[in-house]
Design a protein around this motif. Structure first.
Motif, PDB file in Angstrom:
ATOM      1  N   LYS A 354       0.831  -1.208   0.000  1.00 21.14           N
ATOM      2  CA  LYS A 354       0.000   0.000   0.000  1.00 21.14           C
ATOM      3  C   LYS A 354       0.865   1.257   0.000  1.00 21.14           C
ATOM      4  O   LYS A 354       0.480   2.295  -0.568  1.00 21.14           O
ATOM      5  CB  LYS A 354      -0.950  -0.015   1.203  1.00 21.14           C
ATOM      6  N   HIS A 359      -0.582   5.525  -4.498  1.00 18.49           N
ATOM      7  CA  HIS A 359      -0.925   6.621  -5.429  1.00 18.49           C
ATOM      8  C   HIS A 359      -0.388   6.255  -6.810  1.00 18.49           C
ATOM      9  O   HIS A 359       0.531   5.418  -6.931  1.00 18.49           O
ATOM     10  CB  HIS A 359      -0.316   7.942  -4.948  1.00 18.49           C
ATOM     11  N   PRO A 360      -0.917   6.845  -7.879  1.00 14.13           N
ATOM     12  CA  PRO A 360      -0.455   6.524  -9.233  1.00 14.13           C
ATOM     13  C   PRO A 360       1.039   6.817  -9.393  1.00 14.13           C
ATOM     14  O   PRO A 360       1.557   7.797  -8.849  1.00 14.13           O
ATOM     15  CB  PRO A 360      -1.300   7.442 -10.123  1.00 14.13           C
ATOM     16  N   GLU A 414      -4.262   0.925 -13.505  1.00 11.94           N
ATOM     17  CA  GLU A 414      -4.965   1.744 -12.526  1.00 11.94           C
ATOM     18  C   GLU A 414      -6.175   1.022 -11.954  1.00 11.94           C
ATOM     19  O   GLU A 414      -6.501   1.182 -10.768  1.00 11.94           O
ATOM     20  CB  GLU A 414      -5.367   3.087 -13.134  1.00 11.94           C
ATOM     21  N   HIS A 415      -6.835   0.199 -12.771  1.00 11.48           N
ATOM     22  CA  HIS A 415      -7.974  -0.576 -12.268  1.00 11.48           C
ATOM     23  C   HIS A 415      -7.520  -1.522 -11.152  1.00 11.48           C
ATOM     24  O   HIS A 415      -8.108  -1.530 -10.050  1.00 11.48           O
ATOM     25  CB  HIS A 415      -8.609  -1.374 -13.411  1.00 11.48           C
ATOM     26  N   ARG A 417      -4.713  -1.494  -9.453  1.00 16.80           N
ATOM     27  CA  ARG A 417      -4.113  -0.772  -8.322  1.00 16.80           C
ATOM     28  C   ARG A 417      -5.190  -0.307  -7.365  1.00 16.80           C
ATOM     29  O   ARG A 417      -5.078  -0.490  -6.141  1.00 16.80           O
ATOM     30  CB  ARG A 417      -3.289   0.411  -8.833  1.00 16.80           C
ATOM     31  N   ASN A 418      -6.233   0.304  -7.902  1.00 18.22           N
ATOM     32  CA  ASN A 418      -7.320   0.795  -7.055  1.00 18.22           C
ATOM     33  C   ASN A 418      -8.017  -0.348  -6.313  1.00 18.22           C
ATOM     34  O   ASN A 418      -8.333  -0.240  -5.124  1.00 18.22           O
ATOM     35  CB  ASN A 418      -8.340   1.573  -7.893  1.00 18.22           C
ATOM     36  N   GLU A 419      -8.265  -1.443  -7.028  1.00 18.51           N
ATOM     37  CA  GLU A 419      -8.915  -2.594  -6.402  1.00 18.51           C
ATOM     38  C   GLU A 419      -8.039  -3.176  -5.293  1.00 18.51           C
ATOM     39  O   GLU A 419      -8.520  -3.524  -4.207  1.00 18.51           O
ATOM     40  CB  GLU A 419      -9.210  -3.676  -7.455  1.00 18.51           C
ATOM     41  N   SER A 422      -7.632  -1.096  -1.971  1.00 19.78           N
ATOM     42  CA  SER A 422      -8.870  -0.876  -1.217  1.00 19.78           C
ATOM     43  C   SER A 422      -9.400  -2.145  -0.556  1.00 19.78           C
ATOM     44  O   SER A 422     -10.425  -2.108   0.129  1.00 19.78           O
ATOM     45  CB  SER A 422      -9.951  -0.296  -2.141  1.00 19.78           C
TER      46      SER A 422
END
Length: 433
Positions: A354, A359-360, A414-415, A417-419, A422
């Motif tokens: 994390k 962050h991107p 990005e998909h 990474r976000n998943e 979280s």
């Protein structure tokens, strides 16, 4: 009942003559080749296979023997398992003559004798040498022939070291003397395993991604350490076989398995000191350098460097070679709960991931590939004490991110990474459970 302890090698066909000469120099107790014919039996629903049993009749010089092998422990090419042998007068099964402990429920299952049928056969010449090593008596057998199932067949070119009396450590000691010359590799596929594969249609062997390491409840840290090294060695053995058969991508999986060996040593490095595995890690470095060069699969997998490295890892596991390096404090830690160990380290790896991917990263994702892969390896080795579907779902997002970075799919990066960042943890003592 006999306790079969044997170490199996595949022999490069072009190295047979040199190996035979080497064995003649090793001992004067030589037995000329005899032809062995073996028929393996099974039911249509693979009852024996499902119960981890192998049944065969062996014929040699007009004499016959019925054998039942029961699954034991297999590390690398070292097999340690119970074996029951019964002399019979003709090549027909007499299952009622096996002792009751052969059967899972303590008695011959109803109708099994009528259901078992010949499935495949092996026909090979066995040449033997007898060696005294340490305090042990060891039989070395060179087998040349073929395994057949219906229209399919494969050559047999193998060397087996079987302990007749003494200690398994002496088998490994003798093996170290043999692998100093090229032409040998520890074989993970027994004759029976190859026969079953042929009998089931000889389907192409596929790459096998590393799965979450399964481990028994209430395992100790030491048992987790052993399981992680055994998993890595199993992956190495399996994909080396595929590489030898020309399967695309198998070399990369061999290297990944070797990296998993290193990673296992690192993961448990807070307990098992580096000096315990220094020799093994040096050998891995030599093999990795060899495989990084433009050598053929045959040259790489039959090299003394590769054979010695795998044999050293096998011996490290069989003898638990780390124990002599543990002080009282480390011994206490390694006897502790693996699940508790996993809790702590899963939280650490999740926090690191994390922090890295919180962050991107723009065009910097590639710089984090190695760290991401190492963390994924750790999670594969640590998650087996928990619910399988939950752990797999949590891990799949990080694996998806790894693949997206490798293939440079920016939207998918990005998909995932976000998943991934979280997700709620699936393990205990994470601060959120």
């Amino acid at each position: 009942m006999a306790q079969e302890i044997e170490l199996k090698f595949i022999v490069e066909s072009g190295s047979v003559d040199a190996l035979r000469t080497h064995l003649h120099q090793l001992t004067g107790e030589h037995h000329a080749p005899v032809q062995l014919q073996n028929i393996y039996y099974e039911t249509q629903d693979l009852w024996l296979r499902r119960h981890d049993r192998g049944l065969r009749i062996r014929g040699v010089d007009g004499r016959y023997e019925m054998t039942m092998k029961i699954g034991g422990r297999v590390v690398g090419g070292l097999h340690q398992r119970p074996e029951y042998n019964i002399d019979i007068n003709q090549p027909e099964l007499e299952l009622e003559r096996f002792p009751t402990e052969v059967w899972p429920e303590g008695t011959l299952p109803d109708g099994l004798a009528e259901r078992v049928k010949p499935l495949f056969s092996t026909d090979f010449a066995r040449e033997k040498w007898l060696v005294n090593e340490g305090k042990s008596r060891i039989e070395i057998a060179l087998d040349l022939g073929e395994v057949k199932a219906g229209e399919f067949q494969e050559p047999i070119c193998e060397l087996e070291l079987e302990l007749l009396e003494g200690h398994a450590e002496d088998v490994l000691k003798l093996a170290r003397k043999l692998v100093t010359q090229s032409g040998l590799r520890q074989g993970s596929l027994s004759k029976a395993a190859r026969g079953y594969h042929l009998a089931q249609g000889n389907e192409p062997r596929l790459l096998r991604p590393t799965e979450i390491m399964r481990i028994a409840p209430k395992s100790s840290v030491e048992q987790g350490f052993e399981a992680s090294l055994e998993l890595a060695l199993s992956q190495w053995q399996y994909h080396e076989e595929l590489w030898a058969r020309g399967v695309k991508g198998a070399k990369a999986e061999v290297l990944a398995a070797m990296a998993l060996v290193r990673h296992s040593l690192t993961l448990f490095g807070g307990i098992v000191p580096r000096k315990a595995s220094a020799h093994l890690r040096d050998l891995l470095t030599q093999v990795e350098a060899l495989m990084a060069s433009e050598v053929s699969a045959e040259t790489a997998i039959y090299s003394p460097q590769t054979a010695t490295a795998k044999l050293t890892l096998t011996e490290f596991l069989v003898t638990r070679g780390w124990r002599t390096f543990l002080d009282a404090k480390a011994q206490g830690k390694i006897d502790d709960s693996f699940k508790r160990f996993a809790d702590v380290h899963l939280s650490r790896h999740a926090a690191e991931l994390k922090t890295i991917f919180g962050h991107p990263l723009g065009d910097q994702y590639g710089d984090q590939l190695i760290r991401l892969a190492r963390n994924i390896d750790s999670i594969l080795l640590l998650s087996g004490a928990y619910d399988g579907p939950q752990a797999r779902a949590w891990l799949e997002n990080w694996q998806g991110l790894l693949y997206a970075i490798k293939t440079r799919q920016h939207i998918e990066i990005e998909h995932f990474r976000n998943e991934a960042i979280s997700q709620e943890p699936f393990w205990l003592h994470s601060g959120k459970r």
